[in-house]
Design a protein around this motif. Structure first.
Motif, PDB file in Angstrom:
ATOM      1  N   GLN A 137       0.851  -1.185   0.000  1.00  0.00           N
ATOM      2  CA  GLN A 137       0.000   0.000   0.000  1.00  0.00           C
ATOM      3  C   GLN A 137       0.889   1.238   0.000  1.00  0.00           C
ATOM      4  O   GLN A 137       1.896   1.289   0.677  1.00  0.00           O
ATOM      5  CB  GLN A 137      -0.918   0.020   1.219  1.00  0.00           C
ATOM      6  N   ILE A 138       0.497   2.215  -0.751  1.00  0.00           N
ATOM      7  CA  ILE A 138       1.320   3.392  -0.964  1.00  0.00           C
ATOM      8  C   ILE A 138       0.775   4.584  -0.198  1.00  0.00           C
ATOM      9  O   ILE A 138      -0.409   4.809  -0.155  1.00  0.00           O
ATOM     10  CB  ILE A 138       1.322   3.748  -2.460  1.00  0.00           C
ATOM     11  N   ARG A 139       1.689   5.349   0.386  1.00  0.00           N
ATOM     12  CA  ARG A 139       1.332   6.617   1.007  1.00  0.00           C
ATOM     13  C   ARG A 139       2.343   7.645   0.529  1.00  0.00           C
ATOM     14  O   ARG A 139       3.536   7.453   0.693  1.00  0.00           O
ATOM     15  CB  ARG A 139       1.386   6.527   2.521  1.00  0.00           C
ATOM     16  N   ALA A 140       1.859   8.694  -0.067  1.00  0.00           N
ATOM     17  CA  ALA A 140       2.751   9.748  -0.538  1.00  0.00           C
ATOM     18  C   ALA A 140       2.834  10.817   0.548  1.00  0.00           C
ATOM     19  O   ALA A 140       2.156  11.815   0.508  1.00  0.00           O
ATOM     20  CB  ALA A 140       2.250  10.333  -1.845  1.00  0.00           C
ATOM     21  N   ASP A 141       3.657  10.582   1.542  1.00  0.00           N
ATOM     22  CA  ASP A 141       3.829  11.572   2.592  1.00  0.00           C
ATOM     23  C   ASP A 141       5.291  11.601   3.021  1.00  0.00           C
ATOM     24  O   ASP A 141       6.119  10.881   2.496  1.00  0.00           O
ATOM     25  CB  ASP A 141       2.887  11.310   3.777  1.00  0.00           C
ATOM     26  N   ARG A 142       5.599  12.394   4.009  1.00  0.00           N
ATOM     27  CA  ARG A 142       6.996  12.560   4.409  1.00  0.00           C
ATOM     28  C   ARG A 142       7.578  11.314   5.051  1.00  0.00           C
ATOM     29  O   ARG A 142       8.780  11.209   5.211  1.00  0.00           O
ATOM     30  CB  ARG A 142       7.156  13.755   5.322  1.00  0.00           C
ATOM     31  N   HIS A 143       6.752  10.323   5.415  1.00  0.00           N
ATOM     32  CA  HIS A 143       7.239   9.094   6.010  1.00  0.00           C
ATOM     33  C   HIS A 143       7.387   7.962   5.008  1.00  0.00           C
ATOM     34  O   HIS A 143       7.830   6.890   5.354  1.00  0.00           O
ATOM     35  CB  HIS A 143       6.297   8.641   7.131  1.00  0.00           C
ATOM     36  N   ALA A 144       7.003   8.204   3.767  1.00  0.00           N
ATOM     37  CA  ALA A 144       7.069   7.153   2.748  1.00  0.00           C
ATOM     38  C   ALA A 144       8.522   6.799   2.467  1.00  0.00           C
ATOM     39  O   ALA A 144       9.407   7.651   2.464  1.00  0.00           O
ATOM     40  CB  ALA A 144       6.388   7.617   1.472  1.00  0.00           C
ATOM     41  N   ARG A 145       8.788   5.532   2.226  1.00  0.00           N
ATOM     42  CA  ARG A 145      10.128   5.072   1.898  1.00  0.00           C
ATOM     43  C   ARG A 145      10.310   5.070   0.390  1.00  0.00           C
ATOM     44  O   ARG A 145       9.397   4.733  -0.342  1.00  0.00           O
ATOM     45  CB  ARG A 145      10.327   3.655   2.428  1.00  0.00           C
ATOM     46  N   PRO A 146      11.517   5.384  -0.128  1.00  0.00           N
ATOM     47  CA  PRO A 146      11.757   5.319  -1.567  1.00  0.00           C
ATOM     48  C   PRO A 146      11.409   3.936  -2.098  1.00  0.00           C
ATOM     49  O   PRO A 146      11.679   2.918  -1.477  1.00  0.00           O
ATOM     50  CB  PRO A 146      13.255   5.598  -1.689  1.00  0.00           C
ATOM     51  N   GLY A 147      10.787   3.924  -3.277  1.00  0.00           N
ATOM     52  CA  GLY A 147      10.413   2.673  -3.907  1.00  0.00           C
ATOM     53  C   GLY A 147       9.091   2.129  -3.411  1.00  0.00           C
ATOM     54  O   GLY A 147       8.646   1.081  -3.836  1.00  0.00           O
ATOM     55  N   ARG A 148       8.419   2.833  -2.523  1.00  0.00           N
ATOM     56  CA  ARG A 148       7.164   2.344  -1.968  1.00  0.00           C
ATOM     57  C   ARG A 148       6.043   3.373  -2.076  1.00  0.00           C
ATOM     58  O   ARG A 148       5.015   3.201  -1.477  1.00  0.00           O
ATOM     59  CB  ARG A 148       7.333   1.988  -0.491  1.00  0.00           C
ATOM     60  N   SER A 149       6.245   4.462  -2.807  1.00  0.00           N
ATOM     61  CA  SER A 149       5.248   5.506  -2.838  1.00  0.00           C
ATOM     62  C   SER A 149       4.828   5.827  -4.253  1.00  0.00           C
ATOM     63  O   SER A 149       5.621   5.815  -5.168  1.00  0.00           O
ATOM     64  CB  SER A 149       5.820   6.770  -2.178  1.00  0.00           C
ATOM     65  N   ALA A 150       3.548   6.082  -4.432  1.00  0.00           N
ATOM     66  CA  ALA A 150       3.001   6.488  -5.724  1.00  0.00           C
ATOM     67  C   ALA A 150       1.830   7.412  -5.463  1.00  0.00           C
ATOM     68  O   ALA A 150       1.242   7.391  -4.394  1.00  0.00           O
ATOM     69  CB  ALA A 150       2.554   5.270  -6.527  1.00  0.00           C
ATOM     70  N   PRO A 151       1.487   8.244  -6.446  1.00  0.00           N
ATOM     71  CA  PRO A 151       0.415   9.201  -6.236  1.00  0.00           C
ATOM     72  C   PRO A 151      -0.963   8.554  -6.150  1.00  0.00           C
ATOM     73  O   PRO A 151      -1.182   7.455  -6.636  1.00  0.00           O
ATOM     74  CB  PRO A 151       0.517  10.113  -7.460  1.00  0.00           C
ATOM     75  N   ARG A 152      -1.868   9.279  -5.531  1.00  0.00           N
ATOM     76  CA  ARG A 152      -3.293   8.957  -5.477  1.00  0.00           C
ATOM     77  C   ARG A 152      -3.607   7.626  -4.807  1.00  0.00           C
ATOM     78  O   ARG A 152      -4.553   6.955  -5.176  1.00  0.00           O
ATOM     79  CB  ARG A 152      -3.897   9.008  -6.873  1.00  0.00           C
ATOM     80  N   GLY A 153      -2.818   7.182  -3.836  1.00  0.00           N
ATOM     81  CA  GLY A 153      -3.160   5.986  -3.074  1.00  0.00           C
ATOM     82  C   GLY A 153      -3.097   4.695  -3.846  1.00  0.00           C
ATOM     83  O   GLY A 153      -3.694   3.707  -3.454  1.00  0.00           O
ATOM     84  N   LEU A 178       5.239  11.873  -7.986  1.00  0.00           N
ATOM     85  CA  LEU A 178       4.206  12.682  -7.341  1.00  0.00           C
ATOM     86  C   LEU A 178       3.600  13.710  -8.282  1.00  0.00           C
ATOM     87  O   LEU A 178       2.534  14.246  -8.002  1.00  0.00           O
ATOM     88  CB  LEU A 178       4.778  13.369  -6.097  1.00  0.00           C
ATOM     89  N   GLU A 179       4.254  13.974  -9.400  1.00  0.00           N
ATOM     90  CA  GLU A 179       3.739  14.931 -10.381  1.00  0.00           C
ATOM     91  C   GLU A 179       2.849  14.272 -11.435  1.00  0.00           C
ATOM     92  O   GLU A 179       2.338  14.951 -12.316  1.00  0.00           O
ATOM     93  CB  GLU A 179       4.907  15.661 -11.046  1.00  0.00           C
ATOM     94  N   SER A 180       2.647  12.970 -11.336  1.00  0.00           N
ATOM     95  CA  SER A 180       1.821  12.262 -12.323  1.00  0.00           C
ATOM     96  C   SER A 180       0.441  12.884 -12.530  1.00  0.00           C
ATOM     97  O   SER A 180       0.032  13.083 -13.676  1.00  0.00           O
ATOM     98  CB  SER A 180       1.666  10.784 -11.968  1.00  0.00           C
ATOM     99  N   PRO A 181      -0.304  13.194 -11.476  1.00  0.00           N
ATOM    100  CA  PRO A 181      -1.638  13.764 -11.717  1.00  0.00           C
ATOM    101  C   PRO A 181      -1.586  15.040 -12.567  1.00  0.00           C
ATOM    102  O   PRO A 181      -2.381  15.211 -13.494  1.00  0.00           O
ATOM    103  CB  PRO A 181      -2.179  14.047 -10.311  1.00  0.00           C
ATOM    104  N   TYR A 182      -0.657  15.919 -12.273  1.00  0.00           N
ATOM    105  CA  TYR A 182      -0.508  17.139 -13.059  1.00  0.00           C
ATOM    106  C   TYR A 182      -0.108  16.829 -14.501  1.00  0.00           C
ATOM    107  O   TYR A 182      -0.687  17.353 -15.452  1.00  0.00           O
ATOM    108  CB  TYR A 182       0.534  18.068 -12.418  1.00  0.00           C
ATOM    109  N   LEU A 183       0.899  15.968 -14.677  1.00  0.00           N
ATOM    110  CA  LEU A 183       1.393  15.644 -16.018  1.00  0.00           C
ATOM    111  C   LEU A 183       0.329  14.930 -16.855  1.00  0.00           C
ATOM    112  O   LEU A 183       0.193  15.207 -18.050  1.00  0.00           O
ATOM    113  CB  LEU A 183       2.661  14.791 -15.920  1.00  0.00           C
ATOM    114  N   LYS A 187      -6.525   8.973 -17.152  1.00  0.00           N
ATOM    115  CA  LYS A 187      -6.492   9.362 -15.733  1.00  0.00           C
ATOM    116  C   LYS A 187      -5.873   8.316 -14.807  1.00  0.00           C
ATOM    117  O   LYS A 187      -5.230   8.662 -13.837  1.00  0.00           O
ATOM    118  CB  LYS A 187      -7.908   9.673 -15.248  1.00  0.00           C
ATOM    119  N   ASP A 188      -6.079   7.052 -15.065  1.00  0.00           N
ATOM    120  CA  ASP A 188      -5.610   6.003 -14.152  1.00  0.00           C
ATOM    121  C   ASP A 188      -4.224   5.493 -14.528  1.00  0.00           C
ATOM    122  O   ASP A 188      -3.989   4.294 -14.644  1.00  0.00           O
ATOM    123  CB  ASP A 188      -6.614   4.858 -14.105  1.00  0.00           C
ATOM    124  N   VAL A 189      -3.292   6.421 -14.682  1.00  0.00           N
ATOM    125  CA  VAL A 189      -1.921   6.102 -15.063  1.00  0.00           C
ATOM    126  C   VAL A 189      -0.964   6.809 -14.107  1.00  0.00           C
ATOM    127  O   VAL A 189      -1.187   7.961 -13.740  1.00  0.00           O
ATOM    128  CB  VAL A 189      -1.644   6.556 -16.520  1.00  0.00           C
TER     129      VAL A 189
END
Length: 149
Positions: free
Chosen positions: A4-20, A77-82, A90-92
């Motif tokens: 499960q992914i959390r994009a926050d300051r506690h996320a570890r590299p390689g484990r985070s992606a945007p939008r949950g 983390l910039e995926s939604p904007y890009l 949208k689901d990319v």
């Protein structure tokens, strides 16, 4: 099973992606560097079944976006904007690209907690091409441009 992914300051590299979204599981042996830098030395292309705007037989994969924000480097983390800016599905979650063409984790068929396929998106001609059924297959399929598939 994907983590499960959390994009926050506690996320570890390689484990985070945007939008949950969940990131796909992957064995990262053979990777040289990441976070917006070269990915696998000598393996910077993925063979395609048809021509693309990039080449007649492959697409480039010479870097992978990092996680977080760095000067002059794109981030997952910039995926939604890009995605919105370039009119992509949208689901990319984009993992590599230059603005006109992108490689992304495609969650359209599997949903936010499934294992995404990996796809090529060309924003200029509004086309796409599924490259691999999952991230592991994509990484295992990387080759050098001009190498036999």
């Amino acid at each position: 099973m994907a983590a499960q992914i959390r994009a926050d300051r506690h996320a570890r590299p390689g484990r985070s992606a945007p939008r949950g979204r969940d990131t796909p599981p992957c064995d990262d042996r053979g990777t040289q560097r990441q976070d917006g830098r070269p990915w696998c030395t000598g393996r910077d292309a993925f063979p395609t079944s048809r021509p693309t705007s990039w080449a007649p037989d492959h697409v480039p994969f010479d870097f992978v976006m990092g996680i977080g924000h760095r000067d002059r480097a794109l981030s997952l983390l910039e995926s939604p904007y890009l995605v919105e800016e370039w009119g992509l599905p949208k689901d990319v979650v984009l993992i590599s690209g230059d603005g006109h063409s992108w490689i992304g984790l495609d969650y359209r068929a599997c949903g936010r907690h499934g294992e995404p396929s990996v796809a090529w998106f060309d924003a200029d001609d509004d086309s796409g091409l599924t490259l691999a059924p999952d991230f592991r297959s994509f990484i295992e399929g990387l080759t050098s441009p001009g190498s036999p598939a």
